[in-house]
Design an enzyme around this catalytic site. Structure first.
Site, PDB file in Angstrom:
ATOM      1  N   GLY A  11     -11.078  -2.336  -4.615  1.00 54.43           N
ATOM      2  CA  GLY A  11     -12.207  -1.585  -5.159  1.00 54.43           C
ATOM      3  C   GLY A  11     -11.873  -0.190  -5.646  1.00 54.43           C
ATOM      4  CB  SER A  12      -8.802   1.531  -6.829  1.00 52.82           C
ATOM      5  OG  SER A  12      -8.348   0.782  -7.918  1.00 52.82           O
ATOM      6  CG  ASN A  13     -10.866  -0.214 -11.713  1.00 52.12           C
ATOM      7  OD1 ASN A  13     -10.739   0.579 -12.639  1.00 52.12           O
ATOM      8  ND2 ASN A  13      -9.892  -1.053 -11.352  1.00 52.12           N
ATOM      9  CG  MET A  90      -9.481 -11.417  -7.667  1.00 55.48           C
ATOM     10  SD  MET A  90      -8.782 -10.831  -9.230  1.00 55.48           S
ATOM     11  CE  MET A  90      -7.435 -12.001  -9.411  1.00 55.48           C
ATOM     12  NE  ARG A  91     -13.315 -16.688  -5.364  1.00 53.64           N
ATOM     13  CZ  ARG A  91     -12.431 -17.515  -4.812  1.00 53.64           C
ATOM     14  NH1 ARG A  91     -11.954 -18.541  -5.496  1.00 53.64           N
ATOM     15  NH2 ARG A  91     -12.022 -17.318  -3.578  1.00 53.64           N
ATOM     16  CG  HIS A 109      -7.368  -8.638 -18.488  1.00 51.98           C
ATOM     17  ND1 HIS A 109      -7.356  -9.621 -17.525  1.00 51.98           N
ATOM     18  CD2 HIS A 109      -6.238  -8.809 -19.209  1.00 51.98           C
ATOM     19  CE1 HIS A 109      -6.269 -10.359 -17.666  1.00 51.98           C
ATOM     20  NE2 HIS A 109      -5.571  -9.893 -18.685  1.00 51.98           N
ATOM     21  CD  GLU A 174      -7.202  -1.399 -14.342  1.00 50.16           C
ATOM     22  OE1 GLU A 174      -6.943  -2.501 -14.824  1.00 50.16           O
ATOM     23  OE2 GLU A 174      -7.361  -1.219 -13.118  1.00 50.16           O
TER      24      GLU A 174
HETATM   25  C1  GRF Z   1      -7.544  -4.036 -11.732  1.00 47.03           C
HETATM   26  O1  GRF Z   1      -6.221  -3.783 -12.118  1.00 47.03           O
HETATM   27  C2  GRF Z   1      -8.287  -4.795 -12.792  1.00 47.03           C
HETATM   28  O2  GRF Z   1      -7.788  -4.613 -14.077  1.00 47.03           O
HETATM   29  C3  GRF Z   1      -8.081  -6.237 -12.388  1.00 47.03           C
HETATM   30  O3  GRF Z   1      -8.056  -6.233 -10.979  1.00 47.03           O
HETATM   31  C4  GRF Z   1      -7.632  -4.947 -10.512  1.00 47.03           C
HETATM   32  C5  GRF Z   1      -8.660  -4.492  -9.524  1.00 47.03           C
HETATM   33  O4  GRF Z   1      -8.285  -3.382  -8.823  1.00 47.03           O
HETATM   34  N1  GRF Z   1      -9.145  -7.053 -12.946  1.00 47.03           N
HETATM   35  P1  GRF Z   1      -9.301  -2.621  -7.844  1.00 47.03           P
HETATM   36  O5  GRF Z   1      -9.861  -3.667  -6.870  1.00 47.03           O
HETATM   37  O6  GRF Z   1     -10.368  -2.002  -8.674  1.00 47.03           O
HETATM   38  O7  GRF Z   1      -8.459  -1.629  -7.123  1.00 47.03           O
END
Ligand code: GRF
Length: 202
Positions: A11-13, A90-91, A109, A174
């Site tokens: 969940g870093s994003n 991831m689904r 992505h 990102e």
């Molecule tokens: C990211 O690199 C994103 O591009 C991919 O999965 C990763 C998720 O990272 N879809 P996080 O869980 O947000 O750290």
């Protein structure tokens, strides 16, 4: 705009979006819900720390993709969500999600689509030997990693890169790019014309 972030892991994003939102009272996306497809992941703890409601819709509790998607959409509706942000989710959701949230689901992505769609994009780019890869933010359509592209940024591949170092460089981009795209979507600044996303000025 009432926004849900869907996660499967660290969940870093999600954190990047929460941080930008915390520092900008005018940020147009209001994170009201974080949904994970499995319990106990770090992203859920990040949501708790930020005081955001969480739900787990466990993939393994559902007989097939369609039932799983319906359960996710029902949770989103329960929380009156208008914008859906996939952040390391991831689904693959079935078409019902796109029908119920047309041009309102974003994904990020870790490659320059249409290169290296699907899982393990960083590994694939490294194995292919590309000198440049990057980040793509796009709307979700009924196919995998194929919807109209909102934004892309290039990331150089260094000779000494491992998957971890390259992914780290990609994630730095990102964390800057995704909150901007989410804000633009929430502010109604993105118009989809066929495959093209037009950014309207404020
Ligand atoms: C990211 O690199 C994103 O591009 C991919 O999965 C990763 C998720 O990272 N879809 P996080 O869980 O947000 O750290």
């Amino acid at each position: 705009m009432r926004t849900a972030v869907l996660i499967s892991g660290s969940g870093s994003n999600l954190q990047a979006i929460l941080d930008v939102r915390a520092n900008d009272p005018h940020y147009p996306a209001e994170p009201v819900l974080v949904v994970s497809d499995r319990p106990g992941v770090a992203g859920l703890a990040r949501a708790h720390d930020a005081g955001i409601v969480t739900e787990v819709v466990d993939w393994s509790d559902h007989p097939d993709r369609s039932a799983f998607t319906k359960a996710i959409c029902d949770v989103l509706d329960d929380h009156r969500v208008e914008l859906v942000v996939l952040a390391g989710f991831m689904r693959i959701l079935s078409e019902e999600a796109v029908r119920r949230f047309p041009n309102a689901i974003l994904n990020i992505h870790p490659a320059l689509l249409p290169a290296f769609p699907g899982a393990h994009a960083v590994e694939k780019a490294l194995a292919y030997g590309v000198k440049t890869t990057g980040v793509t933010v796009h709307f979700v359509d009924e196919h995998v990693d194929s919807g109209p592209i909102i934004a892309q940024e290039a990331v150089p591949v260094m000779a000494a890169d491992s998957v971890a170092t390259l992914h780290g460089r990609i994630q730095t981009i990102e964390h800057r790019l995704y909150p901007k795209c989410v804000a633009a979507a929430a502010a109604g600044r993105l118009r989809v014309q066929g495959r093209t996303v037009v950014w309207n000025e404020r």
